[in-house]
Enzyme design. Structure first.
Site, PDB file in Angstrom:
ATOM      1  N   ASP A   1       0.824  -1.206   0.000  1.00 25.31           N
ATOM      2  CA  ASP A   1       0.000   0.000   0.000  1.00 25.31           C
ATOM      3  C   ASP A   1       0.860   1.259   0.000  1.00 25.31           C
ATOM      4  OD1 ASP A   1      -2.313  -1.455  -0.048  1.00 25.31           O
ATOM      5  OD2 ASP A   1      -2.785  -1.209   2.080  1.00 25.31           O
TER       6      ASP A   1
ATOM      7  N   GLU B   1      -9.338   0.416   4.076  1.00 18.30           N
ATOM      8  CA  GLU B   1      -8.681   1.516   3.374  1.00 18.30           C
ATOM      9  C   GLU B   1      -7.362   1.033   2.799  1.00 18.30           C
ATOM     10  OE1 GLU B   1      -9.924   4.329   2.645  1.00 18.30           O
ATOM     11  OE2 GLU B   1     -11.620   4.542   4.027  1.00 18.30           O
ATOM     12  N   CYS B   2      -6.925   1.675   1.692  1.00 21.97           N
ATOM     13  CA  CYS B   2      -5.713   1.255   1.005  1.00 21.97           C
ATOM     14  C   CYS B   2      -4.460   1.946   1.512  1.00 21.97           C
ATOM     15  CB  CYS B   2      -5.851   1.533  -0.493  1.00 21.97           C
ATOM     16  SG  CYS B   2      -6.000   3.290  -0.866  1.00 21.97           S
ATOM     17  N   GLY B   3      -4.613   2.980   2.339  1.00 22.67           N
ATOM     18  CA  GLY B   3      -3.435   3.686   2.830  1.00 22.67           C
ATOM     19  C   GLY B   3      -3.486   5.182   2.608  1.00 22.67           C
TER      20      GLY B   3
END
Length: 322
Positions: A177, A286-288
């Site tokens: 990420d 969440e991806c980051g």
């Protein structure tokens, strides 16, 4: 102590800054809650310095892009200004009266006359082909420039896997990420001197997004994040896309609701949770890009140190055997 939106980068010092106390931010959000998304975006375009939009061309981001375009057209019509043809961006002369922010955008290759809010696409190198096709269709449909950011020193998936290994999202999702989303995102903020970023997050997406404010200040960095469609449902987004004939990802017609990388995205398994097709089987939402930046960077750096120590130990062991 006021929270400042002055994002720490090499360009931000040349731009004006916006500073909000928690009480001021609460007051602004109370006012923004009563406005339509179009009015929120229009307010942001006039008020927030260093404003950009980041998008992976999800449904909400496409609605926001269309709204920005319509606002821009209305403003040009009101001022009796004709859009600058695409071919003129390279020869456009700099005006001595332009502020430094506009000059920085021009130096980056962005034509502010064609589109007032820089549009940034983070290419993780693992997007669906349908997403990449959509990115091109959007550029053609709106005749706007698109700034693409990829993982550092990588142009292709092969480049990335040569540097970081195959299926990194399975072996080290924090590093994955950080490398494919967070670092390219922060690089885009630096290049544009971004102090405010428009995102497509909505409360109806649930998870960490369920209690979104329309305007947020990112902890630590002071970066402003604007969520103009925070109060909308997926159905409202879908209705807008259809009504205004906005280009959208063909995967939406195949049951997908939230589209990310191909390896971590499936059609929504729960019709009441549009992000139920993301990161199946993982405690992750969440991806980051929308988590604590400094915490994630620290985790990435710690992981890299462990990998380097392990590699050094293996090399030492191999040398002793030889």
């Amino acid at each position: 102590m006021p929270e400042s939106t002055a994002y720490a980068n090499s360009h931000a010092a040349a731009l004006p800054t916006a500073t909000f106390t928690p009480a001021h931010l609460k007051f602004i959000n109370a006012k923004l809650e009563k406005l339509s998304p179009e009015k929120i975006i229009e307010w942001a375009m006039m008020t927030l310095p260093g404003l950009i939009q980041t998008t992976a061309f999800g449904p909400t981001g496409l609605v926001i892009l269309d709204m920005i375009n319509r606002i821009h057209i209305d403003q040009q019509a009101a001022a009796n200004v004709q859009p600058t043809p695409a071919s003129s961006s390279a020869s456009e002369e700099e005006n001595d009266d332009e502020d430094e922010g506009v000059r920085q955008l021009k130096k980056s290759g962005y034509n502010t006359h064609r589109h007032p809010v820089p549009l940034v696409f983070i290419d993780t190198l693992y997007h669906f082909q349908e997403t990449l096709d959509l990115a091109q269709r959007v550029q053609d449909h709106y005749n706007i420039p698109l700034k693409v950011y990829k993982p550092q020193d990588c142009e292709t998936t092969e480049d990335f896997e040569r540097l970081h290994g195959q299926r990194l999202w399975e072996t080290d999702d924090v590093s994955y990420d950080y490398l494919v989303k967070v670092e390219p995102g922060r690089r885009s903020y630096q290049e544009f001197g971004a102090q405010a970023v428009i995102s497509g997050r909505r409360r109806s997406q649930k998870g960490d997004r369920a209690h979104l404010d329309i305007l947020e200040v990112e902890s630590g960095t002071g970066l402003l994040k604007l969520n103009p469609l925070a109060t909308w449902s997926f159905q409202q987004v879908w209705t807008y896309l259809r009504a205004y004939q906005v280009p959208f990802n063909v995967l939406l017609d195949q049951g997908y609701r939230s589209v990310g990388d191909w390896h971590s995205t499936k059609p929504a398994s729960n019709p009441d949770d549009e992000r139920s097709g993301r990161w199946e089987g993982k405690k992750k939402s969440e991806c980051g890009l929308h988590v604590d930046y400094f915490k994630m960077r620290a985790e990435f750096q710690a992981t890299q140190k462990k990998k380097q120590a392990l590699l050094a130990a293996q090399q030492q062991a191999a040398g002793q055997v030889a």
